[in-house]
Design an enzyme around this catalytic site. Structure first.
Site, PDB file in Angstrom:
ATOM      1  N   ASP A 159       0.841  -1.199   0.000  1.00 37.91           N
ATOM      2  CA  ASP A 159       0.000   0.000   0.000  1.00 37.91           C
ATOM      3  C   ASP A 159       0.879   1.253   0.000  1.00 37.91           C
ATOM      4  O   ASP A 159       0.610   2.225  -0.711  1.00 37.91           O
ATOM      5  CB  ASP A 159      -0.914  -0.025   1.228  1.00 37.91           C
ATOM      6  CG  ASP A 159      -1.648  -1.348   1.347  1.00 37.91           C
ATOM      7  OD1 ASP A 159      -2.427  -1.663   0.431  1.00 37.91           O
ATOM      8  OD2 ASP A 159      -1.418  -2.076   2.322  1.00 37.91           O
ATOM      9  N   HIS A 187      -4.637  -3.393   6.407  1.00 38.36           N
ATOM     10  CA  HIS A 187      -4.457  -3.653   4.974  1.00 38.36           C
ATOM     11  C   HIS A 187      -5.820  -4.063   4.413  1.00 38.36           C
ATOM     12  O   HIS A 187      -6.132  -5.240   4.254  1.00 38.36           O
ATOM     13  CB  HIS A 187      -3.422  -4.746   4.729  1.00 38.36           C
ATOM     14  CG  HIS A 187      -3.392  -5.202   3.301  1.00 38.36           C
ATOM     15  ND1 HIS A 187      -2.925  -4.401   2.288  1.00 38.36           N
ATOM     16  CD2 HIS A 187      -3.816  -6.338   2.709  1.00 38.36           C
ATOM     17  CE1 HIS A 187      -3.058  -5.047   1.131  1.00 38.36           C
ATOM     18  NE2 HIS A 187      -3.601  -6.210   1.367  1.00 38.36           N
TER      19      HIS A 187
HETATM   20  P1  NAI Z   1      -2.271 -18.151  -4.146  1.00 37.30           P
HETATM   21  O1  NAI Z   1      -3.631 -18.715  -3.903  1.00 37.30           O
HETATM   22  O2  NAI Z   1      -1.695 -18.128  -5.510  1.00 37.30           O
HETATM   23  O3  NAI Z   1      -1.222 -18.916  -3.214  1.00 37.30           O
HETATM   24  C1  NAI Z   1      -1.472 -19.203  -1.886  1.00 37.30           C
HETATM   25  C2  NAI Z   1      -0.781 -20.509  -1.580  1.00 37.30           C
HETATM   26  O4  NAI Z   1      -0.898 -20.768  -0.191  1.00 37.30           O
HETATM   27  C3  NAI Z   1      -1.386 -21.702  -2.307  1.00 37.30           C
HETATM   28  O5  NAI Z   1      -0.362 -22.371  -3.048  1.00 37.30           O
HETATM   29  C4  NAI Z   1      -1.923 -22.568  -1.173  1.00 37.30           C
HETATM   30  O6  NAI Z   1      -1.791 -23.967  -1.443  1.00 37.30           O
HETATM   31  C5  NAI Z   1      -1.033 -22.131  -0.026  1.00 37.30           C
HETATM   32  N1  NAI Z   1      -1.585 -22.437   1.294  1.00 37.30           N
HETATM   33  C6  NAI Z   1      -2.881 -22.412   1.692  1.00 37.30           C
HETATM   34  N2  NAI Z   1      -2.972 -22.800   2.974  1.00 37.30           N
HETATM   35  C7  NAI Z   1      -1.729 -23.046   3.397  1.00 37.30           C
HETATM   36  C8  NAI Z   1      -1.193 -23.500   4.625  1.00 37.30           C
HETATM   37  N3  NAI Z   1      -1.979 -23.787   5.662  1.00 37.30           N
HETATM   38  N4  NAI Z   1       0.145 -23.665   4.716  1.00 37.30           N
HETATM   39  C9  NAI Z   1       0.940 -23.408   3.666  1.00 37.30           C
HETATM   40  N5  NAI Z   1       0.487 -23.010   2.464  1.00 37.30           N
HETATM   41  C10 NAI Z   1      -0.833 -22.820   2.338  1.00 37.30           C
HETATM   42  O7  NAI Z   1      -2.310 -16.699  -3.502  1.00 37.30           O
HETATM   43  P2  NAI Z   1      -1.277 -15.505  -3.709  1.00 37.30           P
HETATM   44  O8  NAI Z   1      -1.702 -14.680  -4.835  1.00 37.30           O
HETATM   45  O9  NAI Z   1       0.112 -16.035  -3.663  1.00 37.30           O
HETATM   46  O10 NAI Z   1      -1.576 -14.667  -2.389  1.00 37.30           O
HETATM   47  C11 NAI Z   1      -1.275 -15.173  -1.097  1.00 37.30           C
HETATM   48  C12 NAI Z   1      -1.932 -14.333  -0.032  1.00 37.30           C
HETATM   49  O11 NAI Z   1      -1.398 -13.014  -0.035  1.00 37.30           O
HETATM   50  C13 NAI Z   1      -3.444 -14.162  -0.187  1.00 37.30           C
HETATM   51  O12 NAI Z   1      -4.029 -14.267   1.096  1.00 37.30           O
HETATM   52  C14 NAI Z   1      -3.593 -12.751  -0.702  1.00 37.30           C
HETATM   53  O13 NAI Z   1      -4.829 -12.207  -0.369  1.00 37.30           O
HETATM   54  C15 NAI Z   1      -2.464 -12.075   0.041  1.00 37.30           C
HETATM   55  N6  NAI Z   1      -2.021 -10.798  -0.510  1.00 37.30           N
HETATM   56  C16 NAI Z   1      -1.641  -9.835   0.394  1.00 37.30           C
HETATM   57  C17 NAI Z   1      -1.190  -8.615  -0.029  1.00 37.30           C
HETATM   58  C18 NAI Z   1      -0.778  -7.583   0.963  1.00 37.30           C
HETATM   59  O14 NAI Z   1      -0.441  -6.470   0.545  1.00 37.30           O
HETATM   60  N7  NAI Z   1      -0.761  -7.829   2.263  1.00 37.30           N
HETATM   61  C19 NAI Z   1      -1.115  -8.304  -1.466  1.00 37.30           C
HETATM   62  C20 NAI Z   1      -1.480  -9.389  -2.332  1.00 37.30           C
HETATM   63  C21 NAI Z   1      -1.926 -10.594  -1.852  1.00 37.30           C
END
Ligand code: NAI
Length: 329
Positions: A159, A187
């Site tokens: 952000d 966030h």
């Molecule tokens: P994604 O869905 O591509 O990857 C998430 C991964 O986490 C998946 O491979 C899944 O199998 C794994 N996962 C789920 N539960 C798990 C567990 N208990 N232990 C280990 N791995 C687990 O999602 P992406 O795009 O990589 O985003 C990840 C997170 O980051 C989401 O929650 C998203 O909302 C968040 N995010 C946060 C931002 C921020 O600025 N704080 C910005 C963009 C995304």
């Protein structure tokens, strides 16, 4: 040779992981002279895909990458971890209520908090990127009573970086000319990007901009809703920029913020600026050698006050909800 720093990453086979791991392995987090051991956590069905990512990490032949461990048990993967980047989370799916989302993530972050508590190295630093990031960090912290509370943080650096980009564009400057911008609060769409203390080439940013309409109707909503705009355009949520921000946040925490500037980082509140004690909220912070300090004494005008309070109120609501679910003490 130096002992590798152990960096644990959860959700390693996900979108953000695919950008993040290669940058950590190439030295972007710890510098070009520090060997890194990656310890990668995924859920069981994603381990095969993760093996493919590890093949690609091998194929990069990064001089700084000493070792890679993968697995689906946080107790094993967090063993000896010096840094934990908690990226994996349960996304909101169609028809899922907010309470269900908090509960699903609660299960993940209670378990990971306990595993960090029992197995991480004494100098562990935790960055939570997975959403809802602030409250997930609160849950992890609450389930890790032996780890000092200030070792837990949540990511608002994306952000912050988004706000820098918008402000540079508006003022016809470069991000290098900007200092002391702040993201306050959660966030989420209630976050408040504050330019009243920011500087553009040494001058007060709000005065340089001198455009309250832009501030209220353009800048603030653009930063707040940037995530949704990326999904709309790209058909997938921001990943490379989220990975870059996760690196920026954690690197600056470990290696220090720049002189005469500050960062935005969600950390445990000590009650500063009226944000209830104990919430994980974004503040202006200065970092040095793995420690952070909230910048004190900033004058908060009425415009900012209402927005900081609104975001803090949302964080308090999320805290109450996870408390009711029994996820925090
Ligand atoms: P994604 O869905 O591509 O990857 C998430 C991964 O986490 C998946 O491979 C899944 O199998 C794994 N996962 C789920 N539960 C798990 C567990 N208990 N232990 C280990 N791995 C687990 O999602 P992406 O795009 O990589 O985003 C990840 C997170 O980051 C989401 O929650 C998203 O909302 C968040 N995010 C946060 C931002 C921020 O600025 N704080 C910005 C963009 C995304």
């Amino acid at each position: 040779s130096t002992t590798p720093v152990k960096v644990a990453v959860t959700g390693a086979a996900g979108q953000i992981g695919y950008s993040l791991l290669f940058r950590i392995a190439s030295g972007a987090l710890l510098g070009p002279d520090t060997p890194v051991e990656l310890r990668l956590l995924e859920i069981t069905p994603a381990l095969k895909a993760l093996e493919g990512v590890v093949m690609e990490l091998d194929d990069c032949a990064f001089p700084t990458l000493a070792k890679v461990e993968i697995g689906d048990d946080p107790n094993t993967i967090f063993d000896g971890a010096n840094v934990a980047l908690l990226v994996g989370a349960r996304p909101r799916t169609k028809g899922m209520e907010r309470g269900d989302l908090l509960e699903a993530n609660g299960a993940i972050f209670t378990g990971q908090g306990k595993a960090l508590n029992d197995h991480a190295a004494d100098d562990i630093r935790v960055t939570v990127t997975g959403n809802p990031a602030n409250t997930n960090a609160l849950i992890a912290k609450s389930n890790a009573p032996d780890i000092p509370a200030e070792r837990f943080s949540a990511l608002t650096r994306l952000d912050h970086n988004r706000a820098l980009a918008q402000l540079a564009k508006k003022t016809g400057t470069s991000v290098n000319d900007l200092k002391k911008l702040t993201i306050w609060g959660n966030h989420s769409a209630t976050q408040y990007p504050d330019i009243f203390h920011a500087e553009v080439a040494g001058k007060n940013a709000a005065e340089v901009v001198n455009d309250q309409t832009w501030l209220e109707n353009d800048f603030i909503p653009t930063v707040q809703k940037r995530g949704a705009a990326i999904i709309e355009a790209r058909g997938a949520s921001s990943a490379a920029s989220a990975a870059a921000a996760t690196i920026d946040h954690t690197r600056d925490w470990l290696r220090g913020s720049a002189d005469g500037d500050w960062l935005s980082m969600a950390v445990v509140s000590d009650g500063s600026y009226g944000v209830p004690e104990g919430l994980i909220s974004s503040f202006p912070v200065i970092t040095k050698d793995g420690n952070w300090e909230i910048v004190q004494g900033l004058e908060i005008n009425d415009f900012s006050r209402g927005r900081i309070d609104a975001s803090a109120a949302e964080l308090a609501e999320e805290r109450d909800a996870v408390q009711q679910l029994g996820l925090i003490g």
